[in-house]
Every structure is written in C-alpha cells, then in structure tokens.
Design a protein around this motif. Structure first.
Motif, PDB file in Angstrom:
ATOM      1  N   ILE A  67       0.856  -1.189   0.000  1.00 45.61           N
ATOM      2  CA  ILE A  67       0.000   0.000   0.000  1.00 45.61           C
ATOM      3  C   ILE A  67       0.893   1.240   0.000  1.00 45.61           C
ATOM      4  CG2 ILE A  67      -1.854   1.229   1.181  1.00 45.61           C
ATOM      5  CD1 ILE A  67      -2.530  -1.444   2.598  1.00 45.61           C
ATOM      6  N   VAL A  68       0.696   2.095  -1.008  1.00 40.75           N
ATOM      7  CA  VAL A  68       1.485   3.310  -1.147  1.00 40.75           C
ATOM      8  C   VAL A  68       0.561   4.509  -0.934  1.00 40.75           C
ATOM      9  CG1 VAL A  68       3.008   4.659  -2.628  1.00 40.75           C
ATOM     10  CG2 VAL A  68       2.977   2.156  -2.808  1.00 40.75           C
ATOM     11  N   SER A 119       2.401   8.745  -5.744  1.00 44.00           N
ATOM     12  CA  SER A 119       2.045   7.362  -5.410  1.00 44.00           C
ATOM     13  C   SER A 119       1.802   6.485  -6.629  1.00 44.00           C
ATOM     14  CB  SER A 119       0.797   7.336  -4.515  1.00 44.00           C
ATOM     15  OG  SER A 119      -0.318   7.892  -5.195  1.00 44.00           O
ATOM     16  N   VAL A 120       1.122   7.009  -7.651  1.00 39.14           N
ATOM     17  CA  VAL A 120       0.797   6.175  -8.802  1.00 39.14           C
ATOM     18  C   VAL A 120       2.069   5.795  -9.557  1.00 39.14           C
ATOM     19  CG1 VAL A 120      -0.557   5.988 -10.917  1.00 39.14           C
ATOM     20  CG2 VAL A 120      -1.498   7.229  -8.956  1.00 39.14           C
ATOM     21  N   SER A 121       2.980   6.760  -9.706  1.00 40.27           N
ATOM     22  CA  SER A 121       4.260   6.457 -10.358  1.00 40.27           C
ATOM     23  C   SER A 121       4.999   5.350  -9.619  1.00 40.27           C
ATOM     24  CB  SER A 121       5.143   7.708 -10.404  1.00 40.27           C
ATOM     25  OG  SER A 121       4.615   8.679 -11.261  1.00 40.27           O
ATOM     26  N   ALA A 122       5.102   5.505  -8.306  1.00 42.47           N
ATOM     27  CA  ALA A 122       5.803   4.503  -7.503  1.00 42.47           C
ATOM     28  C   ALA A 122       5.095   3.153  -7.580  1.00 42.47           C
ATOM     29  CB  ALA A 122       5.903   4.969  -6.053  1.00 42.47           C
ATOM     30  N   ALA A 123       3.767   3.184  -7.523  1.00 43.19           N
ATOM     31  CA  ALA A 123       3.000   1.938  -7.524  1.00 43.19           C
ATOM     32  C   ALA A 123       3.156   1.181  -8.840  1.00 43.19           C
ATOM     33  CB  ALA A 123       1.525   2.231  -7.257  1.00 43.19           C
ATOM     34  N   ILE A 124       3.191   1.901  -9.941  1.00 47.81           N
ATOM     35  CA  ILE A 124       3.377   1.235 -11.236  1.00 47.81           C
ATOM     36  C   ILE A 124       4.738   0.540 -11.277  1.00 47.81           C
ATOM     37  CG2 ILE A 124       3.629   1.590 -13.724  1.00 47.81           C
ATOM     38  CD1 ILE A 124       1.635   3.922 -13.449  1.00 47.81           C
ATOM     39  N   GLY A 125       5.765   1.222 -10.777  1.00 42.51           N
ATOM     40  CA  GLY A 125       7.091   0.606 -10.722  1.00 42.51           C
ATOM     41  C   GLY A 125       7.118  -0.616  -9.832  1.00 42.51           C
ATOM     42  N   LEU A 126       6.476  -0.515  -8.668  1.00 42.66           N
ATOM     43  CA  LEU A 126       6.413  -1.653  -7.750  1.00 42.66           C
ATOM     44  C   LEU A 126       5.666  -2.825  -8.385  1.00 42.66           C
ATOM     45  CD1 LEU A 126       5.511   0.360  -4.529  1.00 42.66           C
ATOM     46  CD2 LEU A 126       7.588  -1.002  -4.809  1.00 42.66           C
ATOM     47  N   ALA A 127       4.543  -2.507  -9.034  1.00 44.06           N
ATOM     48  CA  ALA A 127       3.733  -3.559  -9.651  1.00 44.06           C
ATOM     49  C   ALA A 127       4.483  -4.242 -10.787  1.00 44.06           C
ATOM     50  CB  ALA A 127       2.414  -2.967 -10.165  1.00 44.06           C
ATOM     51  N   LYS A 128       5.171  -3.453 -11.599  1.00 41.37           N
ATOM     52  CA  LYS A 128       5.920  -4.025 -12.711  1.00 41.37           C
ATOM     53  C   LYS A 128       7.060  -4.909 -12.200  1.00 41.37           C
ATOM     54  CE  LYS A 128       5.332  -3.826 -16.314  1.00 41.37           C
ATOM     55  NZ  LYS A 128       4.667  -4.840 -17.197  1.00 41.37           N
ATOM     56  N   ALA A 129       7.741  -4.447 -11.131  1.00 42.11           N
ATOM     57  CA  ALA A 129       8.827  -5.247 -10.552  1.00 42.11           C
ATOM     58  C   ALA A 129       8.298  -6.571 -10.012  1.00 42.11           C
ATOM     59  CB  ALA A 129       9.523  -4.461  -9.447  1.00 42.11           C
ATOM     60  N   LYS A 130       7.126  -6.538  -9.363  1.00 44.82           N
ATOM     61  CA  LYS A 130       6.507  -7.777  -8.880  1.00 44.82           C
ATOM     62  C   LYS A 130       6.248  -8.736 -10.045  1.00 44.82           C
ATOM     63  CE  LYS A 130       3.999  -6.661  -4.581  1.00 44.82           C
ATOM     64  NZ  LYS A 130       4.287  -7.893  -3.841  1.00 44.82           N
ATOM     65  N   LYS A 133       9.448 -10.293 -11.476  1.00 46.71           N
ATOM     66  CA  LYS A 133      10.071 -11.257 -10.573  1.00 46.71           C
ATOM     67  C   LYS A 133       9.153 -12.427 -10.236  1.00 46.71           C
ATOM     68  CE  LYS A 133      12.255  -9.572  -7.037  1.00 46.71           C
ATOM     69  NZ  LYS A 133      12.436  -8.776  -5.798  1.00 46.71           N
ATOM     70  N   GLY A 134       7.888 -12.314 -10.617  1.00 49.33           N
ATOM     71  CA  GLY A 134       6.944 -13.368 -10.286  1.00 49.33           C
ATOM     72  C   GLY A 134       6.491 -13.334  -8.846  1.00 49.33           C
ATOM     73  N   ASP A 135       6.586 -12.174  -8.182  1.00 51.95           N
ATOM     74  CA  ASP A 135       6.170 -12.046  -6.782  1.00 51.95           C
ATOM     75  C   ASP A 135       4.654 -11.945  -6.683  1.00 51.95           C
ATOM     76  OD1 ASP A 135       8.797 -12.072  -6.090  1.00 51.95           O
ATOM     77  OD2 ASP A 135       8.965  -9.924  -5.669  1.00 51.95           O
ATOM     78  N   LYS A 136       4.121 -12.459  -5.589  1.00 48.72           N
ATOM     79  CA  LYS A 136       2.692 -12.414  -5.344  1.00 48.72           C
ATOM     80  C   LYS A 136       2.290 -11.037  -4.803  1.00 48.72           C
ATOM     81  CE  LYS A 136       2.263 -17.345  -4.247  1.00 48.72           C
ATOM     82  NZ  LYS A 136       1.857 -18.325  -3.207  1.00 48.72           N
ATOM     83  N   GLY A 137       0.994 -10.784  -4.890  1.00 48.89           N
ATOM     84  CA  GLY A 137       0.450  -9.598  -4.242  1.00 48.89           C
ATOM     85  C   GLY A 137       0.130  -8.468  -5.195  1.00 48.89           C
ATOM     86  N   LYS A 138      -0.799  -7.635  -4.744  1.00 47.20           N
ATOM     87  CA  LYS A 138      -1.199  -6.434  -5.471  1.00 47.20           C
ATOM     88  C   LYS A 138      -0.405  -5.231  -4.959  1.00 47.20           C
ATOM     89  CE  LYS A 138      -4.824  -8.165  -7.799  1.00 47.20           C
ATOM     90  NZ  LYS A 138      -5.063  -8.052  -9.254  1.00 47.20           N
ATOM     91  N   VAL A 139      -0.437  -4.164  -5.742  1.00 45.67           N
ATOM     92  CA  VAL A 139       0.111  -2.879  -5.308  1.00 45.67           C
ATOM     93  C   VAL A 139      -1.027  -1.869  -5.350  1.00 45.67           C
ATOM     94  CG1 VAL A 139       1.798  -1.058  -5.710  1.00 45.67           C
ATOM     95  CG2 VAL A 139       2.390  -3.440  -6.193  1.00 45.67           C
ATOM     96  N   ILE A 140      -1.260  -1.186  -4.232  1.00 47.74           N
ATOM     97  CA  ILE A 140      -2.393  -0.275  -4.101  1.00 47.74           C
ATOM     98  C   ILE A 140      -1.878   1.133  -3.853  1.00 47.74           C
ATOM     99  CG2 ILE A 140      -4.525   0.234  -2.861  1.00 47.74           C
ATOM    100  CD1 ILE A 140      -3.007  -3.135  -2.232  1.00 47.74           C
ATOM    101  N   LEU A 157      -0.739   8.120 -14.585  1.00 49.26           N
ATOM    102  CA  LEU A 157      -2.000   7.538 -15.054  1.00 49.26           C
ATOM    103  C   LEU A 157      -1.925   7.205 -16.539  1.00 49.26           C
ATOM    104  CD1 LEU A 157      -4.608   9.774 -13.181  1.00 49.26           C
ATOM    105  CD2 LEU A 157      -4.294   7.313 -12.885  1.00 49.26           C
ATOM    106  N   ASN A 158      -1.249   8.040 -17.286  1.00 50.80           N
ATOM    107  CA  ASN A 158      -1.079   7.788 -18.714  1.00 50.80           C
ATOM    108  C   ASN A 158      -0.294   6.500 -18.963  1.00 50.80           C
ATOM    109  OD1 ASN A 158      -1.226   8.668 -21.552  1.00 50.80           O
ATOM    110  ND2 ASN A 158       0.995   8.907 -21.377  1.00 50.80           N
ATOM    111  N   ASN A 159       0.465   6.088 -17.947  1.00 50.36           N
ATOM    112  CA  ASN A 159       1.324   4.912 -18.048  1.00 50.36           C
ATOM    113  C   ASN A 159       0.776   3.724 -17.265  1.00 50.36           C
ATOM    114  OD1 ASN A 159       4.615   3.947 -17.112  1.00 50.36           O
ATOM    115  ND2 ASN A 159       3.878   4.009 -19.201  1.00 50.36           N
ATOM    116  N   SER A 160      -0.429   3.882 -16.716  1.00 49.28           N
ATOM    117  CA  SER A 160      -0.917   2.938 -15.709  1.00 49.28           C
ATOM    118  C   SER A 160      -1.419   1.615 -16.265  1.00 49.28           C
ATOM    119  CB  SER A 160      -2.037   3.587 -14.888  1.00 49.28           C
ATOM    120  OG  SER A 160      -3.124   3.941 -15.733  1.00 49.28           O
ATOM    121  N   SER A 161      -1.714   1.565 -17.552  1.00 47.84           N
ATOM    122  CA  SER A 161      -2.310   0.337 -18.084  1.00 47.84           C
ATOM    123  C   SER A 161      -1.333  -0.493 -18.897  1.00 47.84           C
ATOM    124  CB  SER A 161      -3.519   0.683 -18.964  1.00 47.84           C
ATOM    125  OG  SER A 161      -3.114   1.481 -20.073  1.00 47.84           O
TER     126      SER A 161
END
Length: 612
Positions: A67-68, A119-130, A133-140, A157-161
């Motif tokens: 959670i970010v 937060s959205v920028s950081a979350a996209i990076g975290l989600a992509k890294a997951k 790497k094949g890590d479990k879990g969502k990024v919020i 947001l322009n990069n979010s999808s």
C-alpha cells in the motif's frame, strides 16, 4: 478490552466483523484526535480515511500486498494498525514515529513520503517489478483528489495500463467530484458491479462463454463493448476507463461493507483498477469537518474548542499583510499559491482580491511558469511557496523565469529547520540550488520589518527574478541598536575584532546572543545572500577567524560561496563552516535541531571558545 487493544497487526483485523470494525474506527478516531491535539500533525486528512484504511487491511495482506499512500499525511490509521499503536503517542516527536510513511519504521511502509502526486508512479514501478520477478500480491496506490492536481499523477495515469494486472488505484475524493454520475441508475450500477457475488457470477459466465467453439470469443467481445457503451451513457466521464483502467465508483468511503466489497472485487481482477471513494475530510471531529483547511496541518490544540494552543505573529502572517498593503496601491500585484493559501498567509488577499489571487493546486511547476507568463505581460507576481515544495520546480525557475529575464518574486516560507514534519519538509536545500541560478537575487530577512522592506525592493527596485526566504514562526530578536538600512550586509559589533560570525536570517539571533559571552568577536549579517557583495572582503581583511553559520545544506550552500569570495579576494583567515553536512534532518523541535547542528547560542559560544 477495547478493539484497539486487540489489534497488533493487520492479521488481527481479519477476525473482526462489520460492527466490530465500525467500533474500531471510532476508537482510532479518538486516539488520533487526542494524539494530534498534544503533538500537532495532519488531522483532517487522517480522520477522513479511517474506514478506507481499515478496509484495505481487512481485504489485503500487507506487506505482501503493498500500500502506497500519496503524500503520506493520511497514514496515521495505517501506522496504528501495523504494530505502532503503542508508539503512536510519540507521533512527530524526536526519536518517535514519523507523521509520514517511513520504511525504516516498518515493512508495511513501502515508500518514504511527504510530497504530493508520487504514489501512482511509484506503484506502477512496484507492480511491474513484482510481475517481472513473479512475486505475489497487489500494489495499491491511495491518492487524494488534491494530489490529482499535480502533473506527475497524470504522467503516471497515462502509463498505468501498460501490461499491469496487479495495480489498484484508490482515488480518495474528499472535496471535488472527478467522475460525476447520473441519477440512481448509475448509483445502483456501481453497487452491483462492486458486489463480490456479481463478480463471481460474471467470471463464471465469461469462463463458460470461452468454452463455446467458434462463437464464444465473439459473444464475450460483444458483451464487453455493450457494457462499455452503457457505462458511457450512465457516467458523464469515463476518463479513467479511457486510460485502460477498470473504474468503480463513487463508493461511500465511510460505509465499511461497501468498501470491503469494492476492494474484494478489485483484488480479484486481472486488470488495472481504479476505485473512486468519496470521503469527508475531518470526519468524526466537528471542528475539523467544518474547517478542514485549519486542521490539515495543525499544531497543538484544545480538543474542546478546536483552538490552537500557541499563538503569535509569524513570517507567513507578515508576508500576507505586506502583500495586501502592496496590492491596495498597485493593481499589478498578483499572488500565486500551490494549494497553500492558509499556510503561506494569503487567505485575506484571496478574499479581498480574488481576481488577482491564483491557487493553481498542487502544481508547483505550473505555478512558476504561470507566474512567468503574468510577469511577461506586465504583472508583478508573488509566488508564495514552502522551501521544500519549491525544489519541485527548479527547472521552471531556471528555464521559464531566470533565463527569460522575468521578474517573478519567490516568497519562500519555512526556510531552514521546520521541526516535527521531518526529513521531507526541512527547508535546507533552497539556498544550495538558488545560488546556482544566474540573474537571481536572494534576500534573507531576520525580522518582519526587513521582510516588508525586501518585498518592496523586490517589487520596485530589482529588474529580474527575486527570492525572499524566511523561516517558520516568528521573527528574530536582534540588538536594540540594530537597524536595517537596506544594505547587502550589516556589521553588528566592532569589526576590528579578530573573530567574525557570519550568518543570515533567523540564525542572526543566536549569533548576536553569543556576542555577549564572546570577547573579541563581531557579527556580519548577510541581508542579500545572492549575489554576495565584494565589499565584504574589505571588512574582513584583518580578521583572523571566520565562522560561517547557516541552517542549510553544506554542498553548494551560501557558506561555500562565501569561502570562494574570501579566497578570490585574498582574505587570509581561518575559516570554519557550521551547517548541515550531507544528511537529511530528522524530526525534532526546531530548538533541538538548532542544538544538534551547533546553531544555538550556547553552541556558537562553545565554537568561538574552541570547545566544539
């Protein structure tokens, strides 16, 4: 036993039913109000997200699900629920827990925070890294509607999808409506779409259709397109869905069951999702609900009356009074703020001259370039901004103001130590980057009268861009016989003495106090820190020891530029620079910070007497 006593980690929340969770929320609010009344902090924003934060930890598994929090000034409930309830009384105190998210405190705090729209920028990076790497879990990512006024949020947001199936964005809308809907049909549609039962039924139907030979995929596409068209008819704005996000909302941010249902559906999705949540800022404390701006960031206050315990005129107040006076006589005077009208002292200006007052939202970059446009066409813009936030618009300061030779006046509030807000808010970097900007004049007042005079000089005597930096709180107390005469620098004491204390702004007070205990010393007070006057060398040519003291970072700061001036002009004196050396300043009272960095009066005395 209270429900708070039973919650020592997010796992404990999962054992509670809806009624128990509602009771827990009330206990959290009571604890929050009591603690902030004693320590100060961000109250209104935190009161508004209590249910949302509890629901997040009910549905998701932090820190596997990350959670970010945008800005992080709404993370108090999160801290309480993630093992820091017993330490919550130390909020924003020296060696206590931070008022923002800090990974050094807990693995549940994913990012250090303090500035908006990240937060959205950081979350996209975290989600992509997951995903990589094949890590479990969502990024919020939890972002407020105010933070959506910052351009970085839209870049993200322009990069979010981009091939991201583990990203969820929570839009906490506590003021303006982002996606207005039409009537009860749209409201009911939102309720149905966020029902876990409906989502499971929809998934089952989709899987069944996929098994139909030849026509299954065509039927699925037809249903999807039809759904999209229906939603466009019922929702005026499909901005988020046009970006590739699955949109759900608005959801009542204080209805626990609705929140849990919506989050449960979002968790099951294999697409990027945005959940639009409507909340009330200051929820549960009447004074904060009625005046959320006052309780956005507040010092110690009386719970029964809502009134602050500490009063007294501040530099922010003085700035606002001065600008109002200037505007009465000159219709070219304009005031610009980046969502900080109250904090920078511009409320009265806004009320009296609304056509010349511009709150551009949390968009410091735009504020600077917008100001340059005002200046280009003959206005005199004063941009009031905290030091910590001006650093977000350095490029615009260089490219759109200084390079254009335009006169924009930057009134930099909270310069130097700011106290309990901690690392992200200390105003100790502006001198270093301002010193690098060509054709920029920088003033540093120590008193309210100096501030007024320097504002006048900036508006009517200077031809190009000007910055005026002043500290949080009140003015310095200087010797009775001292009077500011609009010189670039002043000498306090006997300049024939062997030891000179060089400083500027608030630090002038402890240096002057130290003179009473230091034989053979005098103070050189810099009023204009950029450019530095070459006449200084003449004053110091016979000085044997020079101590430069400043509330700023060492690298590139005024002290380093001052040393260069001495060297270039052949001043042969022992030189020592007392400042902040390559580190971030942690939360503590301003007095404690001054003492830690040897900038209080007693430390200055000890430095001169070579005890430090």
């Amino acid at each position: 036993m209270s429900y708070l006593d039973k919650v020592n980690s997010p796992k404990d929340i999962k054992k509670l039913n809806i009624d128990e969770l509602d009771e827990l929320c009330q206990e959290i609010r009571s604890l929050m109000i009591k603690t902030v009344s004693e320590n100060g902090g961000h109250l209104a924003s935190n009161l508004g997200v209590v249910e949302l934060t509890v629901a997040l930890h009910k549905v998701f598994n932090s820190p596997t699900d990350q959670i970010v929090f945008d800005v992080g000034h709404q993370c108090y409930t999160h801290k309480i629920l993630t093992g820091r309830r017993k330490e919550f009384s130390t909020l924003r105190t020296e060696n206590g827990i931070s008022g923002f998210t800090r990974p050094v405190e807990s693995p549940h705090d994913i990012f250090s925070s303090g500035h908006s729209s990240t937060s959205v920028s950081a979350a996209i990076g975290l989600a992509k890294a997951k995903a990589l790497k094949g890590d479990k879990g969502k990024v919020i990512a939890v972002i407020g509607d105010g933070a959506l006024t910052g351009g970085l949020a839209y870049e993200a947001l322009n990069n979010s999808s981009i091939d991201t199936d583990n990203l969820i964005i929570i839009l906490n809308d506590n003021d303006m409506s982002i996606s207005k809907n039409v009537g009860s049909v749209a409201k009911e549609l939102t309720h149905i779409r966020t029902s876990p039962k409906y989502y499971r039924f929809k998934s089952k139907v989709s899987r069944g259709l996929a098994k139909i030979p030849k026509f299954g995929a065509q039927i699925t596409r037809f249903i999807t397109v039809t759904n999209q068209r229906i939603r466009k008819k019922l929702y005026h704005s499909t901005f988020f869905e046009d970006l590739g996000l699955r949109y759900y909302g608005p959801i009542d941010g204080h209805d626990m069951q609705s929140l849990i249902d919506a989050l449960t559906v979002a968790k099951a999705h294999s697409h990027s999702v945005l959940i639009h949540v409507s909340t009330v800022k200051g929820k549960g404390y009447d004074f904060a609900e009625k005046n959320p701006s006052k309780f956005h960031g507040i010092g110690k206050f009386n719970i029964d009356t809502g009134e602050p315990l500490s009063k007294g005129k501040t530099f922010s107040d003085a700035f606002g009074e001065n600008l109002l006076s200037f505007a009465e006589k000159d219709s070219r005077i304009c005031a610009i703020t980046a969502a900080m009208a109250t904090g920078t002292g511009l409320v009265n200006f806004a009320n009296k001259y609304p056509k010349r007052f511009f709150d551009v939202g949390i968009a410091e970059q735009h504020a600077v370039t917008f100001s340059s446009g005002l200046a280009k066409n003959g206005m005199i813009p004063f941009f009031a901004v905290y030091s910590t936030f001006l650093q977000r618009s350095y490029d615009q300061l260089v490219h759109d103001v200084a390079m254009q030779g335009l006169k924009v006046i930057f009134c930099i509030d909270r310069a130097g130590f700011v106290g309990e807000d901690g690392e992200s808010h200390q105003g100790v970097f502006d001198t270093a980057y301002l010193m690098s900007v060509p054709d920029l004049t920088v003033f540093a007042p120590a008193t309210f009268d100096e501030l007024s005079s320097m504002m006048y000089q900036a508006a009517y005597k200077e031809e190009k861009a000007v910055a005026i930096r002043y500290p949080r709180g009140g003015q310095a107390v200087l010797p009775e016989n001292y009077k500011y005469e609009k010189h670039a620098f002043d000498v306090i004491g006997d300049s024939s003495n062997d030891i000179c204390l060089v400083t500027y702004g608030r630090e002038t007070e402890p240096c002057c106090k130290a003179l009473k205990e230091c034989d053979n010393a005098f103070v050189l007070k810099l009023n204009k820190i950029k450019p530095l006057s070459s006449e200084i060398a003449d004053v110091l040519k016979n000085t044997k020891k020079i101590f430069f003291l400043e509330e700023g970072i060492k690298s590139g700061g005024v002290g380093e530029c001052f040393a260069e001036l001495l060297l270039e002009n052949g001043v042969n004196a022992e030189y020592r620079h007392i400042c902040i050396n390559d580190e971030f300043v942690k939360q503590a009272s301003v007095d404690s910070q001054l003492k830690k960095y040897c900038l209080d009066a007693q430390s200055v005395i000890d430095i001169v007497n070579e005890k430090i």
